[in-house]
Scaffold this motif. Structure first.
Motif, PDB file in Angstrom:
ATOM      1  N   ALA A   1       0.827  -1.210   0.000  1.00 55.55           N
ATOM      2  CA  ALA A   1       0.000   0.000   0.000  1.00 55.55           C
ATOM      3  C   ALA A   1       0.865   1.264   0.000  1.00 55.55           C
ATOM      4  N   GLY A   2       2.091   1.143   0.495  1.00 57.08           N
ATOM      5  CA  GLY A   2       2.941   2.325   0.528  1.00 57.08           C
ATOM      6  C   GLY A   2       3.331   2.745   1.935  1.00 57.08           C
ATOM      7  N   LYS A   3       3.112   1.874   2.891  1.00 57.25           N
ATOM      8  CA  LYS A   3       3.400   2.220   4.287  1.00 57.25           C
ATOM      9  C   LYS A   3       4.890   2.477   4.501  1.00 57.25           C
ATOM     10  N   THR A   4       5.702   1.550   4.011  1.00 63.53           N
ATOM     11  CA  THR A   4       7.145   1.719   4.202  1.00 63.53           C
ATOM     12  C   THR A   4       7.638   2.969   3.479  1.00 63.53           C
TER      13      THR A   4
ATOM     14  N   VAL B   1      -4.271   6.189  10.296  1.00 65.02           N
ATOM     15  CA  VAL B   1      -4.234   6.606   8.898  1.00 65.02           C
ATOM     16  C   VAL B   1      -4.316   5.336   8.060  1.00 65.02           C
ATOM     17  N   VAL B   2      -5.325   5.274   7.193  1.00 65.34           N
ATOM     18  CA  VAL B   2      -5.488   4.082   6.381  1.00 65.34           C
ATOM     19  C   VAL B   2      -5.069   4.420   4.968  1.00 65.34           C
ATOM     20  N   ILE B   3      -4.094   3.671   4.434  1.00 63.29           N
ATOM     21  CA  ILE B   3      -3.730   3.930   3.048  1.00 63.29           C
ATOM     22  C   ILE B   3      -3.990   2.690   2.208  1.00 63.29           C
ATOM     23  N   GLN B   4      -4.300   2.970   0.956  1.00 68.33           N
ATOM     24  CA  GLN B   4      -4.640   1.898   0.031  1.00 68.33           C
ATOM     25  C   GLN B   4      -4.044   2.300  -1.314  1.00 68.33           C
TER      26      GLN B   4
END
Ligand SMILES: Nc1ncnc2c1ncn2[C@@H]1O[C@H](COP(=O)(O)OP(=O)(O)OP(=O)(O)O)[C@@H](O)[C@H]1O
Ligand SMILES: Nc1ncnc2c1ncn2[C@@H]1O[C@H](COP(=O)(O)OP(=O)(O)OP(=O)(O)O)[C@@H](O)[C@H]1O
Ligand SMILES: [Mg+2]
Ligand SMILES: [Mg+2]
Lengths: 233, 230, 362, 230, 362
Positions: free
Chosen positions: E35-38, E205-208
């Motif tokens: 998702a792009g967390k890192t 924070v939720v990312i997708q």
């Protein structure tokens, strides 16, 4: 520097590598300390021209001494021809002598092998060898059968090791090596004179040069096979 | 930078010799580097020392030792001549041998460092996927050390282009056969006033060898970029 | 398929001393961090050479230090998914996936390439370099790479730890299908997540500080009260067998167990299939009387078989439900208030939705 | 293997020169290697080519170039003498320079390969722990590349022990001042019957340089064992 | 402490476009694999230089591409626990732990070395080389190393994924204490495990697929029905605030919430403390009448606020309990059978034991 302490400033001599045995012996008898830096004539000439701290220079090639003079490196110092040497044709120990060979005789003696000598244009002994071979009209025939080296000692080694069948070297080199025999000594008029010119670059060098002209030194040179030239006083 | 015919011969011969020396030395150096990096065996220190020898010895001595062993009368030289009809002395092949031997320590070192930097866990992973040892080497180790192999090859090539002392002592200086670029340069330097021609040759040597360096850099960079994925 | 592992090895202060034999299907190796799970799986794969030991798969001896047998890893045909993905950095994803294919013996069976790529969601990544992948993406490629080498057995070291829940839910059933399908691929599965283990494993081996503490069929180990301290109280629960009876239009399925019927949502299996249900002890509520008007549709008559009170405020109640055993965890105060005692008949309530898909297995 | 006083002088001088050349070159080589491995800058290819130059050129040419630029009358030589009173030509200091220059490409390569093999993610980790760039280098990069640095240093040292052509051209062959072991060997080979002494010197050169090789191996192995944790 | 992050960056096909502002405490970044967390956390730490963006901590700008500000990582004082541990292989565990200490500014506050070592169970590993550690041990050392660099903020990228449940239960409360104690250490915490997030986070924070989909206070996001598809139905549930009233001798504690009292086991906080309870939708049972004789001790009167029926067999029921909101997940069949409708008053039952310690936070 881990160099031993010197009682006084030593005389520094730049000399052609083939002079080593004789010159070391003479230096030992000189009252002042002498250090000799041996090398190739071309290299040393350039070093002198670029300010090497030499008191005396002895080269194996008059050409390089001329060059030094042209560079102005000798200033007004005296230049003398110190020694002579002879050119010899050598073969492996036990080979038959080959007096006064012509191209055919040489090719025949080579038996398909090679003639070792100093580089034709770069090493003084090679220059003399070429002059001799050209003079007897053998150069073109022999040129494809040469093994040229960067110094005479390497040419001698090639013959000594049996890699090359014949070689052209200085008499001084051939004399001391038992694995080669001198097949013929080239007459001195068949090539430009083989002289070792010397030039002093300082008063200390001048003194040592004078010492080299004395009888004891000349004897030593002779013992090593060189032919001293009477100094022009 | 125009060259006379003899100099031109020396240049092409040097190229030829250097390419051969590099091509022949790389697999051998790779094998020795792998042995030194990954195996433990009796005599490893001796092998390692032997590989370094040409670095330590003055080139003339190396050339002389080559002459003693690979010359026509030397033990190995005689064997080679009798069994394969291969003569090294006074031949370009001997120049190849001299260049190869002199460049060998440089190659082995570069390759060995590269091999030691490969994570053996990747090789383990390849083995668990069924790859036999040689395939692990060919498909995992070798591609990963490619930059090191390239570096080693280039150093060996450059050294081969510049090798002088051992070559001239072993195979002398026979124009068209064993007169390499450095021999030609040396010759010019020994003649009063020969500098101009020497400089032209030096420039050519630089162009060739540095061209190889730059090309290898570019290749290594491509490999690195592929691994980084950009 | 049988897997027989006997190992003894020392690294520094740590001693591994493990022996187990397991049958076909999925064998889970469960234990805390540093228990020695990776060491065991490494020894099975041939990457660790134990001081002493024997490893045999289906009667083929891969390792036997006593007889001097130690097959190299590439001849063991074990697909290994490492705890760290260990992708080949110089190969793109596609080439990583295809790395092992050429070494499989000609007739080796294995999952289809396309299926693996779809399942793992790799189709968009095929041309990418491993260095550009996220942690979870790397692990997915590593799983695919091991599968596509057509191994005779799969070794998986915490393969799903870096994956999100939905992705796990995609992969778990696929692993079950590999085990149950024509491939019958046995798996040695290392995990510290008991829900994964409970869902997948047929056989469970629990190791602690390098020693094997329990081993056996999953059903037996999980319902063994002695396992509770090893597994952790929050993970305790029974696994029971159920048969699918019918599917209704509203999405609920009826399953029969020995004590009656249950209604569960989202069951995919065809009627007649035997399934496995995991019912965590903490999800079970007890009622003295049959309750009415509850949203929970699963109420089973049970008898209290045993009451274990620990030092904490909770008590573990072993229940007999038909021929199955259930575990319930209630507060001690509830035990007192309700007058619970051994032999008493009561009702166990658990919501249909509390049985996670992840806990249903075959 | 007993040596006369002059040979003994040559041996100790060679050691002295090689140690100095190695000690001086290592930091510089490390810096250049780091630049080449980790930075992108204008002129990088040129720097890389320059570093390789002494490998490509016949040593005599390198020596001559040193004489032209670092000699008393050369531009750099004059500057050094005027500002620091440092004279290089025909002094042991010049022998150090020649040995340093000739070994430099070997050092840089070994160190660069080692630096390129360091995982930059470890350096990133050190930075997030607050380490400024130099500290990252000193505490993470440097210890990790220690085997490569050692390998480079040993190659440089071995090369320094064996260097002949550039040295004799730049500083001549003055016993007790600039006559290194290879020069002494050369001089012995120039006179009839000098081989025996030459061989004794060659053996000494081998003992010293290979001793360094073996010692460095042993050190590198210790480092590797510490990282593997056994 | 405030954290303000605005980023826009492309890697290949992937576009990251995230903006959030969060308050003090723990900010969780939640999203699926890839998702792009890192990427976000790397940009905050200074290891990724985004195409465009601004990052500020407590008003100090760490990055502002528009103004040409980009502090190097070592000047950001952010302790980063990487997804892969990244221990220094040439240093033993003790030296890894102490690596960062010397760079902390003289007066920097931080946890005591001994405490960190004890908590993480590292005392037996101090002289070991990282290569000999197990996966979980490496990660524990990495956590310790980041903590001991006395950072102004902690960045944690799935720090607990390789740890077993008991170890997680040790570390989570410790992180809470770091946040709440005198250090007030803010944490940016990446996870794909919603139970960890629900327990720890103040801000979520939720990312997708590289985009920020939701952000806000944890309470708000988790009880937002729109979040259910993002978080997964099985993870849906409300988080409510409670105050500790008293502890009884049998280990049960009484907590008050706006709708009444609850009895929970194992609550460590002193009376008067405000706590956070997570009650998963699937753990709530609805009853038309107040049931009696149940082992479950927590029965709250509630009113149905909304009924969301999805396509599956379940329905989400929003409940009002006092001033709090609860979520319940029941089957559609139960909705019909019990006649559930908006406005109806009924009772919500959940077992005291179902509120995991991991879901109680401050
Ligand atoms: N070379 C070694 N020297 C000393 N101890 C070692 C060595 N290698 C492994 N160990 C120890 O052996 C134990 C088992 O390690 P292993 O990697 O098998 O654990 P694990 O169960 O896989 O743990 P995790 O779940 O954390 O990955 C650990 O305590 C580890 O520290
Ligand atoms: N250099 C790159 N080129 C192309 N895509 C990239 C690159 N680097 C990262 N990506 C992509 O960016 C996305 C986000 O990666 P990131 O590592 O931030 O994910 P993540 O949320 O941390 O996932 P995970 O939970 O699996 O670790 C991934 O899809 C990844 O493939
Ligand atoms: Mg492990
Ligand atoms: Mg990630």
């Amino acid at each position: 520097v881990p160099a031993r302490a010197q009682a006084q400033d030593p005389v520094t001599v730049f000399a052609a590598a083939s002079l080593r045995g004789a010159l070391d012996d003479i230096a030992r008898t000189y009252p002042a300390p002498v250090v000799v830096s041996y090398g190739g004539s071309g290299t040393m000439a350039r070093q002198i021209a670029l300010g090497a701290p030499a008191d005396l220079v002895i080269l194996a090639s008059p050409d390089w001494m001329d060059w030094l003079r042209d560079q102005g490196a000798l200033a007004d110092r005296k230049r003398v021809d110190l020694l002579r040497n002879r050119l010899v044709l050598i073969g492996p120990a036990g080979a038959r002598p080959l007096p006064n060979p012509d191209a055919a005789a040489l090719l025949d003696a080579l038996q398909g092998g090679r003639l070792a000598m100093g580089q034709r244009a770069a090493v003084p002994a090679g220059i003399y060898a070429r002059a001799w071979l050209a003079g007897i009209g053998a150069w073109d025939a022999l040129a494809p059968h040469l093994a040229e080296t960067d110094n005479v000692r390497a040419a001698l080694a090639l013959v000594a090791r049996g890699e090359a069948t014949l070689g052209v070297v200085y008499a001084t080199d051939a004399a001391a090596d038992t694995s080669v025999d001198v097949l013929w000594t080239v007459p001195e008029d068949r090539h430009p004179p083989i002289v070792y010119p010397a030039a002093a670059l300082s008063d200390a060098g001048d003194a040592f040069l004078r010492h080299l002209g004395m009888t004891d030194a000349r004897d030593t040179f002779e013992q090593h096979g060189f032919l001293p030239i009477e100094p022009a006083r | 930078m125009t060259l006379d015919a003899a100099s031109w011969d020396a240049l092409t011969l040097s190229l030829w010799v250097s390419v051969w020396a590099t091509v022949l030395a790389v697999p051998l150096a790779l094998w020795i580097a792998w042995l030194l990096a990954r195996r433990d065996f009796w005599g490893k220190s001796a092998l390692n020392a032997l590989v370094h020898l040409p670095l330590v010895l003055p080139p003339v001595v190396t050339g002389y030792l080559l002459l003693l062993s690979f010359g026509r009368t030397g033990p190995i030289g005689r064997l080679l001549e009798q069994t394969f009809g291969l003569v090294l002395s006074f031949r370009w092949t001997g120049a190849v041998l001299a260049a190869l031997v002199m460049g060998f320590p440089l190659m082995v070192r570069a390759m060995r460092l590269a091999i030691e930097a490969v994570d053996p866990r990747l090789e383990d992973a390849a083995a668990t996927l069924g790859a036999p040892r040689w395939a692990v080497f060919a498909r995992v180790t070798l591609p990963l050390i490619a930059p090191g192999v390239l570096a080693g090859a280039v150093m060996g090539f450059a050294k081969a282009m510049g090798e002088f002392g051992a070559t001239i002592t072993f195979v002398a200086n026979i124009p068209g056969q064993t007169q390499t670029l450095p021999s030609a340069i040396y010759t010019f330097l020994q003649i009063p006033g020969g500098e101009a021609q020497a400089i032209a040759l030096v420039l050519w040597a630089c162009v060739v060898a540095l061209g190889a360096v730059v090309m290898s850099e570019w290749l290594a960079r491509r490999v690195a970029r592929r691994i980084a994925g950009s | 398929m049988t897997l027989s592992v006997h190992l003894r090895h020392r690294h520094g202060d740590f001693t591994l001393d493990v022996a187990f034999d397991s049958g076909p299907g999925i064998t889970a190796l469960f234990g805390r961090s540093g228990a020695g799970k990776t060491s065991v799986i490494n020894a099975v794969s041939g990457l660790l050479h134990p001081d002493e030991g024997r490893v045999a798969v289906d009667g083929d001896t891969l390792l036997d230090t006593a007889r001097g047998i130690d097959l190299p890893p590439h001849r063991r045909r074990l697909g290994y998914v490492f705890q760290d993905a260990r992708l080949f950095p110089h190969l793109d994803v596609a080439r990583n996936l295809d790395f092992g294919a050429r070494y499989a013996p000609p007739g080796a069976k294995g999952p289809a390439r396309g299926d693996v790529i779809d399942l793992l969601g790799l189709s968009g990544l095929m041309a990418r370099a491993p260095a550009t992948l996220s942690g979870g993406e790397k692990q997915r490629v590593a799983i695919g790479r091991a599968l596509l080498s057509r191994p005779a057995m799969l070794l998986m070291d915490e393969p799903l730890a870096s994956l999100d829940a939905p992705r796990k839910q995609d992969i778990l059933p696929y692993l079950e299908r590999l085990r149950d399908g024509p491939l019958g691929l046995p798996i040695l599965y290392v995990s510290h997540a008991l829900d994964e283990v409970a869902r997948l494993a047929d056989h469970l081996v629990v190791i602690q500080e390098g020693r094997m503490r329990m081993q056996g069929l999953l059903y037996d180990v999980l319902s063994d009260p002695a396992a509770v301290p090893l597994l952790g109280v929050r993970e305790a629960g029974a696994v029971i067998a159920a048969t699918v009876v019918a599917h209704a239009d509203d999405g609920l399925s009826t399953l029969s167990i020995s004590a009656g019927h249950l209604e569960l949502p989202g069951v995919q299996a065809a009627p007649g299939t035997r399934l496995r249900l995991r019912i965590l002890a903490q999800d079970v509520i007890l009622s003295r009387d049959r309750p009415a008007g509850l949203s929970s549709r699963n109420i089973l008559p049970v008898a209290i078989a045993a009451i274990h009170s620990g030092d904490g405020p909770g008590a573990a109640i072993a229940l007999r439900a038909g021929s199955d055993r259930l575990l319930a965890r209630v507060t001690s105060r509830a035990v007192t208030d309700l007058g619970l005692r051994v032999g008493m008949e009561c009702f166990a309530i658990f919501k249909a939705t509390t049985v996670a898909p992840g806990s249903i297995g075959r």
